[in-house]
Write an enzyme that holds these catalytic residues in place. Structure first.
Site, PDB file in Angstrom:
ATOM      1  N   LYS A 210       0.848  -1.204   0.000  1.00 34.76           N
ATOM      2  CA  LYS A 210       0.000   0.000   0.000  1.00 34.76           C
ATOM      3  C   LYS A 210       0.874   1.240   0.000  1.00 34.76           C
ATOM      4  CE  LYS A 210      -3.870   2.133   2.481  1.00 34.76           C
ATOM      5  NZ  LYS A 210      -4.908   1.887   3.500  1.00 34.76           N
ATOM      6  N   ASN A 239      -2.884   5.476   0.465  1.00 37.13           N
ATOM      7  CA  ASN A 239      -3.090   5.848   1.861  1.00 37.13           C
ATOM      8  C   ASN A 239      -3.526   7.330   1.946  1.00 37.13           C
ATOM      9  OD1 ASN A 239      -2.864   5.719   4.785  1.00 37.13           O
ATOM     10  ND2 ASN A 239      -1.453   4.013   4.453  1.00 37.13           N
TER      11      ASN A 239
HETATM   12  C1  FMN Z   1      -8.961   7.091  11.107  1.00 41.41           C
HETATM   13  C2  FMN Z   1      -8.200   6.408  10.022  1.00 41.41           C
HETATM   14  C3  FMN Z   1      -7.299   5.396  10.347  1.00 41.41           C
HETATM   15  C4  FMN Z   1      -6.581   4.742   9.350  1.00 41.41           C
HETATM   16  N1  FMN Z   1      -5.738   3.730   9.682  1.00 41.41           N
HETATM   17  C5  FMN Z   1      -5.094   3.046   8.706  1.00 41.41           C
HETATM   18  C6  FMN Z   1      -4.260   1.952   9.019  1.00 41.41           C
HETATM   19  O1  FMN Z   1      -4.135   1.539  10.179  1.00 41.41           O
HETATM   20  N2  FMN Z   1      -3.600   1.330   8.010  1.00 41.41           N
HETATM   21  C7  FMN Z   1      -3.743   1.718   6.699  1.00 41.41           C
HETATM   22  O2  FMN Z   1      -3.139   1.109   5.817  1.00 41.41           O
HETATM   23  N3  FMN Z   1      -4.555   2.756   6.370  1.00 41.41           N
HETATM   24  C8  FMN Z   1      -5.214   3.413   7.337  1.00 41.41           C
HETATM   25  N4  FMN Z   1      -6.041   4.456   6.995  1.00 41.41           N
HETATM   26  C9  FMN Z   1      -6.142   4.873   5.578  1.00 41.41           C
HETATM   27  C10 FMN Z   1      -7.335   4.260   4.873  1.00 41.41           C
HETATM   28  O3  FMN Z   1      -7.200   2.853   4.821  1.00 41.41           O
HETATM   29  C11 FMN Z   1      -7.457   4.814   3.443  1.00 41.41           C
HETATM   30  O4  FMN Z   1      -6.299   4.462   2.709  1.00 41.41           O
HETATM   31  C12 FMN Z   1      -7.614   6.335   3.427  1.00 41.41           C
HETATM   32  O5  FMN Z   1      -8.412   6.764   4.494  1.00 41.41           O
HETATM   33  C13 FMN Z   1      -8.212   6.842   2.121  1.00 41.41           C
HETATM   34  O6  FMN Z   1      -9.533   6.356   1.930  1.00 41.41           O
HETATM   35  P1  FMN Z   1     -10.834   7.236   2.276  1.00 41.41           P
HETATM   36  O7  FMN Z   1     -10.637   8.578   1.653  1.00 41.41           O
HETATM   37  O8  FMN Z   1     -11.985   6.461   1.683  1.00 41.41           O
HETATM   38  O9  FMN Z   1     -10.916   7.309   3.760  1.00 41.41           O
HETATM   39  C14 FMN Z   1      -6.769   5.112   7.985  1.00 41.41           C
HETATM   40  C15 FMN Z   1      -7.675   6.131   7.673  1.00 41.41           C
HETATM   41  C16 FMN Z   1      -8.394   6.774   8.667  1.00 41.41           C
HETATM   42  C17 FMN Z   1      -9.377   7.851   8.285  1.00 41.41           C
END
Ligand code: FMN
Length: 332
Positions: A210, A239
């Site tokens: 990732k 990410n």
């Molecule tokens: C509160 C929060 C915690 C996250 N924790 C992780 C994590 O532990 N590992 C990871 O690979 N991505 C993590 N992410 C990233 C998400 O998996 C994703 O890649 C990112 O939020 C973009 O997608 P979205 O715009 O739909 O939220 C996290 C995102 C948020 C908002």
């Protein structure tokens, strides 16, 4: 009905400190008897040696400790990615470290891999499988902040979860563990992938990396070349971003951490397209970042996504969004 219920609950949840609201949501998913709604018929996708019932996945970080994968699958997701899990349990950064940017449909987090550790996560997943759950559950692995051999942490994670995970994500793109993203540069990445492949051993579990949306063209060239050379099974793009689009209006926009949600859609999709252009048509890519609607899913697919994931929009739109996206995928 579910959408209506979320509409009533949202003001209550948004009145709580974000981490408390999240903990409460997870507990509710885990303990409340969710109505067994018929799964909407989405478009099945055959990739990574698996048959995904639909292309809509839950991104990592929502269920870091694998507390509720069955309930999350029941919401309609075609697959759920748990984690990030690190070898040793970790408290993460001091609070506050999670912020809603309501006016922007966005989130900033600097959680810093707070999690109960690999063993606790694996035990929960073993129980999930023992209960007969056959859904697709990916496991996202990371490194402890104080580790002096970060690559060894990834290898340990892979070796520990390779029997139980439907696929494994090597997360080297969190902005909240200092130095972690340096693993994306060419020399480190080559060694990382090599040692991860060794840790996978003879098992055929798919291994994905990732990546961040904040990479240079040279980084993207290197990552694409290495992914192809090293038999990586796929890439997850992307990410959260450390950039702050000028459009942000919410008062927390200046907080340190990774930005996710609507403002991430354009930049993460641009990186996805750049990666697709470099790896050719065959390498599986999971598009994630800023998905809020069926049109966003279609845009990720047009940019080269084989599957998609989301997190932030679930906070703003609730579980009804999952069913909407799944149904739309079936009509496309
Ligand atoms: C509160 C929060 C915690 C996250 N924790 C992780 C994590 O532990 N590992 C990871 O690979 N991505 C993590 N992410 C990233 C998400 O998996 C994703 O890649 C990112 O939020 C973009 O997608 P979205 O715009 O739909 O939220 C996290 C995102 C948020 C908002």
């Amino acid at each position: 009905l579910a959408a209506d219920l979320f509409g009533r609950l949202r003001p209550l949840l948004f009145g709580l400190e974000p981490e408390r609201a999240h903990a409460l949501t997870l507990a509710a998913l885990r303990w409340l008897p969710l109505p067994a709604l018929a799964a909407p018929a989405g478009a099945p996708v055959q990739t990574l040696g698996l048959r995904f019932p639909n292309p809509i996945g839950l991104a990592a970080g929502f269920d870091k400790n694998a507390e509720a994968p069955e309930a999350l699958l029941r919401l309609g997701f075609g697959f759920v990615e748990v984690g990030t899990l690190t070898p040793r349990p970790q408290a993460g950064n001091p609070r506050p470290r999670l912020f809603r940017l309501v006016e922007d449909d966005a989130i900033i987090n600097r959680l810093g891999f707070n999690n109960a550790g690999l063993e606790a996560g694996v035990r929960r997943l073993e129980a999930v499988r023992a209960r007969g759950c056959t859904g697709i559950i990916g496991v996202n692995v990371g490194a402890n902040k104080d580790s002096d051999d970060r690559i060894a942490d990834y290898a340990a994670g892979i070796a520990r979860v390779r029997q139980i995970a439907s696929y494994i994500t090597v997360n080297i793109s969190s902005p909240n563990t200092p130095g972690l993203r340096a693993l994306q540069s060419r020399a480190s990445l080559a060694e990382l992938i090599d040692r991860c492949q060794t840790a996978r051993g003879p098992s055929s579990v798919p291994l994905l990396v990732k990546i961040a949306p904040d990479l240079t063209e040279t980084d993207l060239d290197d990552i694409a070349a290495l992914a192809l050379q090293s038999r990586l099974d796929g890439l997850i793009v992307s990410n959260t971003t450390i950039s702050r689009p000028a459009s942000l209006r919410a008062r927390h926009a200046g907080e340190t951490g990774g930005l996710s949600g609507r403002p991430l859609m354009a930049p993460s999709t641009a990186v996805l397209a750049q990666i697709r252009e470099r790896v050719g048509p065959d390498l599986p890519l999971i598009g994630v970042g800023g998905i809020t609607s069926p049109a966003d899913v279609a845009a990720k697919q047009a940019a080269g996504a084989t599957l998609v994931q989301l997190y932030s929009a679930l906070v703003y739109q609730g579980p009804g969004l999952v069913r909407l996206l799944v149904r739309a995928s079936g009509r496309a």
